[in-house]
Write a protein that holds these residues in place. Structure first.
Motif, PDB file in Angstrom:
ATOM      1  N   VAL A 192       0.790  -1.126  -0.003  1.00  0.00           N
ATOM      2  CA  VAL A 192      -0.010   0.134   0.022  1.00  0.00           C
ATOM      3  C   VAL A 192       0.737   1.399  -0.014  1.00  0.00           C
ATOM      4  O   VAL A 192       0.776   2.128  -0.856  1.00  0.00           O
ATOM      5  N   GLU A 193       1.777   1.169   0.948  1.00  0.00           N
ATOM      6  CA  GLU A 193       2.718   2.291   0.906  1.00  0.00           C
ATOM      7  C   GLU A 193       3.475   2.733  -0.036  1.00  0.00           C
ATOM      8  O   GLU A 193       3.849   3.958  -0.540  1.00  0.00           O
ATOM      9  N   ALA A 194       3.980   1.679  -0.999  1.00  0.00           N
ATOM     10  CA  ALA A 194       4.709   1.794  -2.248  1.00  0.00           C
ATOM     11  C   ALA A 194       3.878   2.013  -3.205  1.00  0.00           C
ATOM     12  O   ALA A 194       4.325   2.330  -4.308  1.00  0.00           O
ATOM     13  N   ASN A 195       2.478   1.948  -3.290  1.00  0.00           N
ATOM     14  CA  ASN A 195       1.610   2.276  -4.369  1.00  0.00           C
ATOM     15  C   ASN A 195       1.506   3.496  -4.829  1.00  0.00           C
ATOM     16  O   ASN A 195       0.825   4.292  -3.681  1.00  0.00           O
ATOM     17  N   ASP A 196       1.930   4.093  -6.020  1.00  0.00           N
ATOM     18  CA  ASP A 196       1.806   5.529  -6.443  1.00  0.00           C
ATOM     19  C   ASP A 196       0.314   6.113  -6.404  1.00  0.00           C
ATOM     20  O   ASP A 196      -0.075   7.249  -5.966  1.00  0.00           O
ATOM     21  N   SER A 197      -0.604   5.106  -6.632  1.00  0.00           N
ATOM     22  CA  SER A 197      -1.780   5.454  -6.639  1.00  0.00           C
ATOM     23  C   SER A 197      -2.788   5.537  -5.502  1.00  0.00           C
ATOM     24  O   SER A 197      -3.849   5.978  -5.289  1.00  0.00           O
ATOM     25  N   ILE A 198      -1.947   5.080  -4.313  1.00  0.00           N
ATOM     26  CA  ILE A 198      -2.830   4.874  -2.895  1.00  0.00           C
ATOM     27  C   ILE A 198      -2.295   6.094  -1.839  1.00  0.00           C
ATOM     28  O   ILE A 198      -1.126   6.095  -1.689  1.00  0.00           O
ATOM     29  N   THR A 199      -3.338   6.649  -1.463  1.00  0.00           N
ATOM     30  CA  THR A 199      -2.927   8.045  -0.474  1.00  0.00           C
ATOM     31  C   THR A 199      -3.387   7.385   0.693  1.00  0.00           C
ATOM     32  O   THR A 199      -4.607   7.039   0.960  1.00  0.00           O
ATOM     33  N   VAL A 200      -2.622   7.382   1.884  1.00  0.00           N
ATOM     34  CA  VAL A 200      -3.133   7.015   3.099  1.00  0.00           C
ATOM     35  C   VAL A 200      -3.396   8.126   4.147  1.00  0.00           C
ATOM     36  O   VAL A 200      -2.205   8.962   4.046  1.00  0.00           O
ATOM     37  N   HIS A 201      -4.608   8.118   4.524  1.00  0.00           N
ATOM     38  CA  HIS A 201      -4.540   9.272   5.811  1.00  0.00           C
ATOM     39  C   HIS A 201      -4.718   8.523   7.146  1.00  0.00           C
ATOM     40  O   HIS A 201      -5.857   8.143   7.340  1.00  0.00           O
ATOM     41  N   LEU A 202      -3.629   8.732   7.912  1.00  0.00           N
ATOM     42  CA  LEU A 202      -3.839   8.046   9.119  1.00  0.00           C
ATOM     43  C   LEU A 202      -4.293   8.869  10.184  1.00  0.00           C
ATOM     44  O   LEU A 202      -4.366   9.982  10.166  1.00  0.00           O
ATOM     45  N   ASN A 203      -4.778   8.334  11.475  1.00  0.00           N
ATOM     46  CA  ASN A 203      -5.484   9.346  12.460  1.00  0.00           C
ATOM     47  C   ASN A 203      -6.620  10.097  11.923  1.00  0.00           C
ATOM     48  O   ASN A 203      -6.483  11.235  12.386  1.00  0.00           O
ATOM     49  N   SER A 204      -7.275   9.581  10.843  1.00  0.00           N
ATOM     50  CA  SER A 204      -8.301  10.503  10.294  1.00  0.00           C
ATOM     51  C   SER A 204      -9.548   9.892  10.354  1.00  0.00           C
ATOM     52  O   SER A 204      -9.810   8.699  10.357  1.00  0.00           O
ATOM     53  N   THR A 205     -10.464  10.848  10.281  1.00  0.00           N
ATOM     54  CA  THR A 205     -11.834  10.324  10.273  1.00  0.00           C
ATOM     55  C   THR A 205     -12.550  11.292   9.216  1.00  0.00           C
ATOM     56  O   THR A 205     -12.003  12.144   8.572  1.00  0.00           O
ATOM     57  N   LEU A 206     -13.751  10.634   8.670  1.00  0.00           N
ATOM     58  CA  LEU A 206     -14.641  11.672   8.048  1.00  0.00           C
ATOM     59  C   LEU A 206     -15.359  12.488   8.695  1.00  0.00           C
ATOM     60  O   LEU A 206     -16.350  12.075   9.358  1.00  0.00           O
ATOM     61  N   ALA A 207     -14.961  13.730   8.660  1.00  0.00           N
ATOM     62  CA  ALA A 207     -15.857  14.667   9.426  1.00  0.00           C
ATOM     63  C   ALA A 207     -17.119  15.076   8.535  1.00  0.00           C
ATOM     64  O   ALA A 207     -18.319  15.433   9.163  1.00  0.00           O
ATOM     65  N   ARG A 208     -17.151  14.913   7.336  1.00  0.00           N
ATOM     66  CA  ARG A 208     -18.442  15.437   6.698  1.00  0.00           C
ATOM     67  C   ARG A 208     -18.281  14.787   5.091  1.00  0.00           C
ATOM     68  O   ARG A 208     -17.150  14.721   4.647  1.00  0.00           O
ATOM     69  N   THR A 209     -19.217  14.107   4.771  1.00  0.00           N
ATOM     70  CA  THR A 209     -19.300  13.587   3.466  1.00  0.00           C
ATOM     71  C   THR A 209     -20.616  13.896   2.807  1.00  0.00           C
ATOM     72  O   THR A 209     -21.709  13.629   3.069  1.00  0.00           O
ATOM     73  N   GLU A 210     -20.525  14.754   1.621  1.00  0.00           N
ATOM     74  CA  GLU A 210     -21.754  15.009   0.848  1.00  0.00           C
ATOM     75  C   GLU A 210     -21.561  14.794  -0.785  1.00  0.00           C
ATOM     76  O   GLU A 210     -20.501  14.476  -1.088  1.00  0.00           O
ATOM     77  N   GLY A 211     -22.681  14.851  -1.084  1.00  0.00           N
ATOM     78  CA  GLY A 211     -22.618  14.482  -2.891  1.00  0.00           C
ATOM     79  C   GLY A 211     -23.347  13.422  -3.156  1.00  0.00           C
ATOM     80  O   GLY A 211     -24.416  13.020  -2.679  1.00  0.00           O
TER      81      GLY A 211
END
Lengths: 299, 208, 749, 440
Positions: free
Chosen positions: C207-226
């Protein structure tokens, strides 16, 4: 037809004056007719089948068979071992298989055999006479030999246990083997369809030590044959033949039945069908006379 | 209680299953049972078994050593091989029962006067004497195994059968004197002696 | 395409239609009553030549609307596939000639039936527009994965491998989830005999080596719309910073938590440190670091261990789980093997109720465990007695023994519980409650609800709806990824208990649906079950009364409200069931190819004979998914349907507008039969709640009947399954009988 | 001649059961070109022959309708029925597949009107109903089932060359019958392959102790499914084959062929739930007069579905006996099968020691036969990794071939579809890579 030769393991009960000497006699006649030569394993010994385990442990017991196979390999080299007794066949084949699976056991048995200068290679197929009939000779050839079709005889094919399990005859079911019925049909007789005690145990080796338990089972085998209006029972197994035949009086006494059901070997049927005499077919050795078969043999 | 039995108890204090694995013919299969009960249901003498095979397997795993080895259940085996042919796990149940019976006998735990055990013992001795079974002697010793008086009674009861066999030449009085046997009796006996030695050594080793 | 509409009718005379019906008259009806500008007959319209005729007319004559009178709309779909024009189909074969006897006395009514179906199809197509999509869509290939455990990481890797960029949002500071703390996993490859490396470290590295994947640690979704294609997610970190990114679709892989055995005092979980859960055991093994596993109380190397299976699972008791993890026995075998590997001749006993080792892998692993001398006992554990040596009391079910065993460690097989957000319908229940007491109850339920995970800005709540026991959709056996929130797919143990191999497969499945949702959204196409439908709901704002029925009833939470409480249709979330249309009391919602008019005009254009003609008319509104196919099949079986019936397929019972009912009653119909799918807990409605909503509305139709002074029996609604091949026609014929009994409608004119 | 337009960006799906159909549709609806090859004359596979699904007790044809509609409307999907893949060569991104298409003797002109069926006379055992003890026949020209897709009739090859074939041809008004149709062989390209050849019910004839071949009233679970279906041979009535008597006392034998080294080594996973479901059929048919007995080794209801098991367990008309039935005999007087065995959870239940040995008669016995992979191990026309049980391993060395559904393991429908959806993605990954290198 080319002459066929086999290394023959008769077993103790087939010896002269022993309980299945009648089978031996009729098999000899059958083999004459089918051009089969049986070369007895020289100086064979008992295989300790059926009940031997109680006294002898694994290695001593299996070594009995090892000696027989080794003798066969030495004297009847290249010939398949053939047994007529289900228990002998089973014990010998089982031993051969166990030696194949377990190198340690194989080594130990050879250590024991070495005491008498013998060596087990364990390369010999161990076969039942029925396999020879079906696989090497075939129904067609057998049918072709019939001179005196067993017309009008209704016969319950009782296969029993040890001819049938755990090895059985290739292609046959453990629960409903058909070869005996096919053979009966080939000889011109009428096999009982769906004989439901076809593979019922007769009590085998417990006939002596637990006679009542054994005889209860035998009773069902005979009853079912009567229910299907069978004239006689046919079996490939000497243990079955003897158990089912000779205890009928005792069963009659205990259960107030009137059993008098002849129990014959397939080889006896074949002998008669092939045109041989009652004596050649060992019909005189029946404890319960197979009257209808004897009558045919006189024709 | 035999010495061997004591040694075995000592050796396998924790695990009867391991004892069975090491010392009983085909004993290594016991752990593979999945308690479906098809063996118990397939046994033609099932109702004569206090503990049918699947229960014996469970008892072995539960460490019920005494109850298993002193049971007469496995002596009820008719060697019909129904259980083997139906067992979904391929356990050689018939052989395991034979193995357990033999092991119990070796340890001296068989119930007194267990008829099959006694008959088996006679059979074994009989065949070892001359390399082939002497049916007549075997029969006679069987009838007389519970003493002379019982023997006469049994003989009388069996007399008709015997007569029938004699008449049809399927029993020979001559067998009482000598009878059939292997020719190379000494070779035969040496082989058997060695086989016994090897087997005893294996068991002894396991018990130490 | 010219703006001008041009209508053409095509009448097939094959399959016996020509023999049974007067095609000339049908043609006349189509042109005279149906106002088709042209009408052709063809002896086998579905043949190459027949289809070519139509194609030629479209290409050369500028035909924009076609009416095909032939077989059922379910037959010959591939042949009659004209994507560039609006099309309706009159069902003369399955709908008429196959359900009516071929006798002289029936000839007239059979013809009338066919005439009506021509009128209906002509009327329908006249009010249809070929949908073209709103043109507002754009393709957003970026996929959001919530959760960085096995499921989430697999979903990310699989998605990336298909060429779609991914962002993983993980609450904790590390990737790996539960499995990150495991010593080994259940084998996933043949011969299924040994525990295997979890593969987690490699996966994290991938995962870490994959250029197409961005990891957000210690993170949550504060808001999702659309909506699919344009989700905007605000990703908030623990430190307080946040960024908002745009996504095409979302995968929720938030995993599971474990049942807390403290609730079950008989297992002494709180009393002895040496009673641990199966997951805690993994920790002990990790601590052992390749040495023997030690018990927590005193660090003694474990010499005997008991695995107590099925703890608090498969139970009808309160506070226990009514289901089973299904994998606890596989875990126990794996863990017992740990002891065989690390603790020498350790006694390992598994006390089970039903040994659950399914499939090829399961049974192989079971046998492998037996080979390793793991003892399996069918036993019900009654008590664990704490002490320096633990005593496990159990009933041996095979030996029928009250047995005890001594051991150093007891491992409890506790169940997996889904890690989901609060059920949106529990949230909605507060609003919908009819009185204060009910509202209070609903609120109380919500209080114990877990915190939101997705924080959706949806009118219908913040998270994925729950299906059962807190697990998310799908309820459909055939469609495991059917979701009630289009474009958001759950995967892994949040959907149902599962092991790592299943979770990885599930992740791939969810990834499949996510990229498909993004692609569909890019083209304005509907997702399953009306896959590919380009229509979308539109509404006349000036007529809207802001009653909120549509926003509340939409089974997919597709409709938001603006500040003035007007509906905002998020078309990419919409599944085109029409429940909003059916809900709207003022009839302002419609689709280009399905509207109050497309059905309403069919109803109006049926010829209703005068009362004294004694020719009743029965309107049948049948769900196109189940009831209509059932009727088709009964037609194939030659089951008769009353000559008075006129069947109109509808997208869903939920889309039925009450106006259709009132209009038809006013127009003199004598009976109405409504057929939708099964509702309730085991609902069969492909639009989840559509049929329930529809049936609910229809239960109130009594008022209308009363106002009109009509018998209530004239309107009947049923749940009909696709297999109701005998029953469906019978329900229609029953209505004919009812009408016969109560008499004709007085509203004929 | 059948024509297939395919490239290295095409996905080949082998098998059109629920798994293959799902994989094909999911890929096609994502814009991929898909060719689906199905051996039978229709898609849907085994589920078309199921009456109800567990645990919802809903109808498989319901989802089938949706899937078939998706298939009919999607121009990206080509379905070739009555075809089998005989050879696959190449590697991921560049396969070449050869298929053999059996003659249907009916071309695409067929409108599904049924005139041919009415014209022919010969009847054959209806394989759709497994023949069911000779109770079920179909004509030599037939539509396999009411919802069959493609909705095209089939001529049984056994009527070709007989008068019936000519009658069928004469009856067809749309010239759809082509008696000259021959077997075709076709080779085309594919970038990735989804292998979804599914399962078949284990051959109950091989389970000799249960006498399926000898006793009419011993049937299989898949046959029972047809029996319960109102579209089935008994019109949905539970009538036993030997004499049409109402089957009210029904025994279910679990692991009939599964978990058994004599038969299938694996646990077939679904049979427990299938039987629990089928007890509902008995209950629904006869109410409290209907009694079901389940003989089992372990009940393996599937995780979340264990609540279903709990509900059935609480039904007083359903009993559970932990026992692998040893054998079945037949009471020759009434045709009742008699089950023999030992209840292994009955030790000393009555206080007299020992286990309960049963010899119990039932009206009907249902063997819960297991799932066997459809393709015999060793006959796969493609070089992929197959495990001991005959299922396809999830092996990286399989290249661009991905197993879907029951070709990969014994799975319930839900899991099979789930797994097939994932397989579609993995196929898409391959063709997308091809697209990347070839440039769209």
């Amino acid at each position: 037809m080319a002459k066929k030769e086999y290394s023959f393991y008769p077993g103790c009960s087939s010896q002269q004056g022993a309980s299945s000497s009648n089978m031996q006699k009729s098999v000899e006649t059958m083999c004459e007719e089918l051009d089969v030569t049986l070369n007895q394993i020289p100086d064979w010994n008992c295989c300790a089948a059926s009940i031997g385990y109680g006294g002898g442990g694994e290695l001593p017991r299996l070594t009995l068979s090892a000696r027989n196979i080794a003798l066969s390999e030495q004297h009847n080299t290249g010939q398949d071992i053939v047994a007529t007794c289900a228990a002998c066949w089973l014990a010998t084949r089982e031993a051969a298989e166990r030696f194949h699976e377990d190198d340690g056991l194989m080594a130990e048995t050879n250590q024991a055999l070495a005491e008498a200068g013998l060596k087990l290679k364990n390369e010999t197929p161990i076969r039942h006479m029925v396999e020879v009939l079906i696989e090497d000779i075939g129904y067609d050839t057998i049918g072709g030999k019939v001179q005196r079709p067993l017309e009008g005889l209704k016969i319950a094919g009782y296969v029993g246990c040890q001819t049938n399990r755990p090895f059985g005859i290739a292609g046959e079911s453990f629960e409903n083997p058909m070869y005996l019925d096919k053979l009966v049909e080939t000889l011109g007789a009428d096999p009982v369809k769906n004989y439901d005690k076809k593979v019922q145990c007769c009590g085998g080796a417990l006939a002596f030590s637990e006679p009542e338990k054994s005889q209860d089972m035998i009773k069902t085998i005979i009853e079912s044959a009567y229910d299907s209006s069978a004239d006689m029972i046919v079996t490939p197994c000497p243990v079955c033949q003897m158990n089912v035949e000779i205890y009928q009086d005792q069963i009659n006494q205990r259960h107030n039945t009137k059993f008098k059901m002849p129990v014959v070997y397939y080889s006896q049927l074949m002998d008669v069908a092939f045109g041989r005499s009652a004596k050649d077919s060992a019909l005189d050795q029946q404890v319960i006379k197979a009257g209808k078969l004897e009558a045919l043999a006189k024709k | 209680m035999t010495e061997l039995n004591t040694a075995m108890i000592e050796q396998y204090r924790n695990s009867f299953l391991q004892e069975v694995e090491a010392n009983v013919e085909e004993g290594e299969w016991v752990k593979m049972c999945m308690q479906c009960g098809v063996c118990a249901g397939s046994c033609p003498l099932g109702n004569a078994w206090e503990h049918p095979p699947q229960e014996i397997f469970m008892m072995i795993r539960a460490g019920k050593r005494e109850a298993v080895l002193s049971s007469d259940s496995m002596w009820m085996c008719t060697s019909c091989y129904n259980c083997i042919s139906r067992c979904p796990r391929g356990l050689p149940i018939t052989h395991i029962m034979h193995g357990l019976a033999h092991y119990a006998q070796r340890l001296g735990l068989v119930p007194k006067n267990q008829p099959t055990q006694r008959f088996a013992q006679m059979f074994w001795q009989n065949l070892n004497k001359k390399g082939r079974v002497n049916e007549l002697k075997l029969g006679l010793s069987l009838y007389f195994m519970n003493g002379f008086g019982e023997g006469v009674k049994t003989s009388l009861k069996m007399k008709d059968i015997g007569l029938g066999m004699l008449k049809t030449k399927r029993m020979a009085v001559t067998e009482a004197f000598g009878g059939h046997g292997v020719k190379d009796l000494s070779g035969f006996q040496k082989i058997m002696k060695k086989a016994h030695e090897l087997e005893d050594a294996r068991i002894q080793k396991s018990g130490n | 395409m010219a703006d001008e509409k041009k209508f053409a009718g095509y009448i097939c005379t094959g399959c016996g239609i020509g023999e049974r019906l007067d095609a000339g008259q049908l043609e006349t009806i189509a042109t005279r009553d149906g106002k088709m500008q042209s009408c052709r007959q063809h002896e086998m319209l579905c043949s190459k030549e027949g289809v070519q005729t139509i194609r030629d007319d479209i290409a050369n004559e500028g035909v924009t609307h076609i009416m095909i009178a032939a077989c059922s709309r379910r037959a010959k779909v591939e042949a009659f596939n004209f994507t560039e024009v609006a099309m309706s189909r009159a069902n003369l074969r399955e709908g008429v000639i196959w359900v009516r006897p071929d006798t002289d006395e029936n000839r007239e009514t059979t013809q009338e039936m066919a005439d009506d179906y021509i009128r209906m199809a002509c009327a329908e197509v006249k009010f249809m527009t070929q949908p073209t999509g709103s043109g507002e869509q754009e393709l957003n290939k970026q996929i959001l994965v919530v959760g960085g455990g096995i499921t989430g990481m697999t979903a990310a890797l699989e998605t990336a491998a298909a060429g779609y960029p991914v962002h993983i949002v993980e609450k904790s500071g590390v990737l790996g989830g539960h499995a990150g703390g495991y010593y080994k996993s259940i084998p996933t490859r043949s011969p299924y005999a040994e525990p295997q490396d979890t593969g987690i470290s490699q996966m994290i590295a991938d995962v870490e080596a994959n250029d197409s994947i961005t990891v957000h640690l210690n993170s949550t979704l504060a808001r999702t719309e659309g909506a699919p294609g344009r989700f905007n997610a605000e990703i908030a970190t623990e430190s307080g910073s946040s960024e908002t990114l745009s996504f095409g679709a979302i995968i929720q892989a938030t995993g599971f938590k474990l049942y807390d055995p403290s609730a079950l005092p008989q297992y002494a979980y709180d009393k002895s440190a040496d009673v641990v859960t199966n997951e805690e055991l993994e920790g002990l093994v990790m601590q052992a670091d390749g040495g023997p596993i030690k018990r927590p109380s005193d660090g003694k190397a474990v010499e005997s261990v008991a695995f107590v299976q099925n703890v608090g699972q498969n139970s009808t008791e309160e506070n226990e789980l009514p289901y089973h993890s299904g994998i606890g026995d596989m875990i126990a075998i794996k863990q017992a093997m740990y002891f065989k590997e690390l603790n020498g001749n350790c006694d390992t006993t598994i006390l089970f109720d039903n040994l659950r080792t399914p499939g090829a892998a399961g049974e192989d692993f079971y046998r492998a465990g037996q080979q390793k001398m793991i003892t399996f006992s069918k036993g019900a554990v009654t008590e664990v007695v704490p002490g320096s040596t633990l005593e496990v009391k159990f009933k041996d079910l095979i030996l029928n023994d009250d047995a005890t065993m001594q051991c150093d460690l007891v491992v409890l097989d506790v169940g997996m519980m889904p890690n989901t957000g609060p059920d949106p319908y529990a949230q909605l229940a507060v609003e919908e409650a009819e009185d204060e007491a009910e509202k209070e109850k609903a609120r109380a339920l919500l209080e114990n609800a877990p915190p939101s995970i997705l924080n959706l800005e949806y009118r219908q709540g913040t998270d994925l709806p729950h299906l059962k026991y807190g697990f998310t959709d799908s309820h459909f056996i055939c469609f495991p990824y059917e979701t009630r929130r289009t474009g958001i797919y759950a995967a892994g143990p949040t959907r149902r208990p599962m092991d790592m191999r299943q979770a990885a497969d599930d992740a791939a499945g969810a990834a499949m649906k996510a990229i498909q949702a993004a692609e569909n959204a890019g083209k304005g196409r509907a997702a399953h079950p009306r896959s590919g439908d380009l229509s979308f709901p539109s509404f006349r704002k000036e007529g809207c009364t802001q009653c909120k029925r549509c926003t509340v009833e939409c089974p997919f939470g597709a409709i938001n409200e603006d500040e003035k409480r007007y509906p905002i249709f998020n078309e990419a979330r919409c599944r085109r069931c029409g429940t909003c249309m059916g809900a709207c009391p003022v009839r302002v919602i419609s689709f280009e190819n399905y509207s109050v008019d497309t059905v309403g005009q069919q109803i109006k254009n049926v010829e209703v004979p005068e009362e004294w003609d004694e020719k009743p008319r029965i309107l049948v509104l049948a769900c196109e998914n189940d009831a209509y196919p059932a009727l088709d099949q009964s037609a194939m079986n030659g089951v008769e349907i009353t000559q008075w019936a006129r069947v109109v397929p509808v997208r869903c019972l939920g889309s039925i507008s009450l106006s259709w009912i009132t209009d038809s009653l006013n127009n003199g119909y004598d009976g109405i039969v409504l057929m939708g799918c099964q509702k309730g807990e085991d609902y069969q409605c492909h639009f989840v709640k559509g049929s329930e909503m529809g049936l609910e509305r229809m239960s109130k139709v009594g008022d209308t009947l009363q106002t009109l002074n009509l018998e209530p029996e004239r309107v009947a609604s049923y749940e009909v399954a696709i297999t109701d091949i005998q029953r469906a026609p019978k329900l229609i014929n029953d209505m004919a009988e009812t009408v016969q009994n109560i008499g004709m409608s007085p509203f004929k004119f | 001649m059948t024509e297939v337009i395919a490239t290295n960006q095409t996905i080949l799906v082998v098998g059109g059961g629920i798994s293959g159909l799902t994989a094909a549709l999911e890929a096609a609806e994502t814009g991929k070109q898909v060719v689906l090859v199905e051996k039978r004359p229709f898609v849907g596979g085994r589920i078309t022959q199921l009456y109800k699904y567990f645990p919802k007790l809903c109808f498989p044809t319901c989802g089938l309708e949706i899937n078939q509609r998706r298939a009919k409307m999607n121009p990206n999907l080509t379905i070739i029925s009555m075809a089998e893949v005989t050879e696959v060569q190449g590697e991921a991104g560049d396969y070449s597949a050869t298929i053999k298409i059996s003659p249907r003797y009916v071309n695409e002109n067929c409108t599904g009107c049924g005139d041919c069926t009415r014209a022919v006379e010969a009847e054959f055992d209806n394989e759709f109903n497994y023949g069911l003890g000779g109770m079920s026949k179909r004509k030599g020209a037939y539509l396999p089932h009411k919802m069959a897709h493609p909705q095209r009739y089939v001529l049984d090859p056994r009527i070709i060359g007989t008068e019936d074939a000519d009658k069928a041809k004469a009856a067809c008004k749309v010239n759809a019958i082509d008696l000259e149709m021959q077997e075709e062989t076709l080779t085309f390209k594919a970038g990735a392959i989804v292998w979804a050849t599914g399962w078949r019910p284990y051959d109950a004839n091989k389970i000799q102790p249960y006498g399926y071949d000898r006793f009419a009233n011993v049937i299989t679970n898949v046959e029972f499914e047809r029996m319960a279906d109102p579209q089935g041979p008994t019109g949905g009535k539970l009538l036993r084959p030997s004499d049409g008597k109402e089957a009210k006392h029904v025994a279910f034998i679990q692991c009939a062929g599964s978990r058994d080294h004599n038969h299938l080594l694996h646990c077939s996973r679904i049979c427990c739930m299938a039987t629990l479901k089928q007890t509902h059929f008995v209950q629904d048919a006869w109410g409290d007069d209907g009694k079901s007995t389940i003989y089992y080794i372990d009940i393996r209801a599937i995780d979340r579905f264990e609540d279903f098991y709990t509900r059935v367990k609480n039904n007083p008309n359903v009993s559970f006996i932990k026992s692998k039935v040893a054998s079945i005999t037949e009471n020759s007087e009434n045709g009742n099968p008699v089950l023999h065995g030992v209840d292994v959870e009955s030790y000393n239940r009555d206080g007299n020691g020992g286990y309960d040995r049963y010899a119990t008669e039932y009206d009907l016995v249902v063997l819960a036969v297991g799932m066997e992979p459809s393709v015999d191990k060793g006959t796969f026309p493609v070089d992929i990794s197959i495990n001991e049980e005959g299922f396809i391993e999830p092996a990286p060395e399989n290249g661009g071939v991905f197993a879907a559904g029951c070709a990969s393991d014994a799975l319930d429908v839900n899991r099979a579809v789930q797994q097939a959806t994932g397989a579609a993605l993995r196929a898409i990954q391959v063709v997308n890579r091809v697209a990347g290198t070839e440039g769209q």
